[in-house]
Design an enzyme around this catalytic site. Sequence first.
Site, PDB file in Angstrom:
ATOM      1  N   ASP A   1      -2.623  36.092  10.473  1.00  0.00           N
ATOM      2  CA  ASP A   1      -1.604  35.798   9.995  1.00  0.00           C
ATOM      3  C   ASP A   1      -1.317  34.545  11.191  1.00  0.00           C
ATOM      4  OD1 ASP A   1      -0.968  36.793   8.105  1.00  0.00           O
ATOM      5  OD2 ASP A   1       0.521  38.379   8.805  1.00  0.00           O
TER       6      ASP A   1
HETATM    7  N1  URA Z   1      -2.370  42.600   9.038  1.00  0.00           N
HETATM    8  C1  URA Z   1      -1.109  41.694   8.879  1.00  0.00           C
HETATM    9  O1  URA Z   1       0.269  41.964   8.413  1.00  0.00           O
HETATM   10  N2  URA Z   1      -1.331  40.182   9.412  1.00  0.00           N
HETATM   11  C2  URA Z   1      -2.400  39.891   9.692  1.00  0.00           C
HETATM   12  O2  URA Z   1      -2.271  39.334  10.512  1.00  0.00           O
HETATM   13  C3  URA Z   1      -3.715  40.507  10.118  1.00  0.00           C
HETATM   14  C4  URA Z   1      -2.969  42.095   9.261  1.00  0.00           C
END
Ligand code: URA
Length: 242
Positions: free
Chosen positions: A103
């Site tokens: 993310d």
């Molecule tokens: N899980 C999440 O919620 N975000 C990420 O970036 C990676 C794994």
Amino acid sequence: MRLDKFLVACGVGSRTEVKKILKAGQVSVNQVVEKSAKRHINEEQDEVAYQGQVLTYEKFVYYLLNKPKGVISATEDSKHRTVLDLLDETARQKEVFPVGRLDIDTHGLLLLTNNGALAHEMLSPKKHVEKLYQAEVAGIMTQEDVSCFAQGIELKDFTCQPADLDILATDEKEQTSRVQIRIAEGKFHQVKRMVAACGKQVTDLQRLSMGPLVLDTALALGAYRRLNARELELLAIFGVEL
Ligand code: URA
């Protein structure tokens, strides 16, 4: 392949630098000085040398990035900077892409490569490649949550595979927890959603490892390096040409 493209791909310099290097007569093709950037070469057969040193063409390249927050794990985006904006021209010229996504507000280990077969293997749900995350959480995570993770948390649209939740520290006064979470899947916002399913909220998320690759703590946020020989050996478990 054009000679200037080949020289950039070998890390000799940027496109502009390479033009100057060629003009200065520092490049030879099959022992003959070549000044034209437009010259086409066969990267498998022709012997290209820079300042007398023969260059070897790398088909695949691998970069370990400590992704900072605020950049997107994509090759292009209309609004935000992408992880490619952090890399050098050689990497972009080699058309590397991130293996999976983090993310925008997640930081930590991200592998970038132009090896599509490897990416495919590492991301295949059938391969169950483990990812380890460290999270700061608003709320106190409990042994009950550990059991829920181990059983497989039910989200709206799917049930997660059993996952490890390791509670590293809790702060009753601040009502926060620090945890590590190991999952072998990679669904959208998975870690955040798993924690949310326990009624708590991830406030910071860092990826520490992916399969055999571990975040290099010597890399500052936004810094990257090529995989070393040992790390490349570890990737052999995926059974593709490296
Ligand atoms: N899980 C999440 O919620 N975000 C990420 O970036 C990676 C794994």
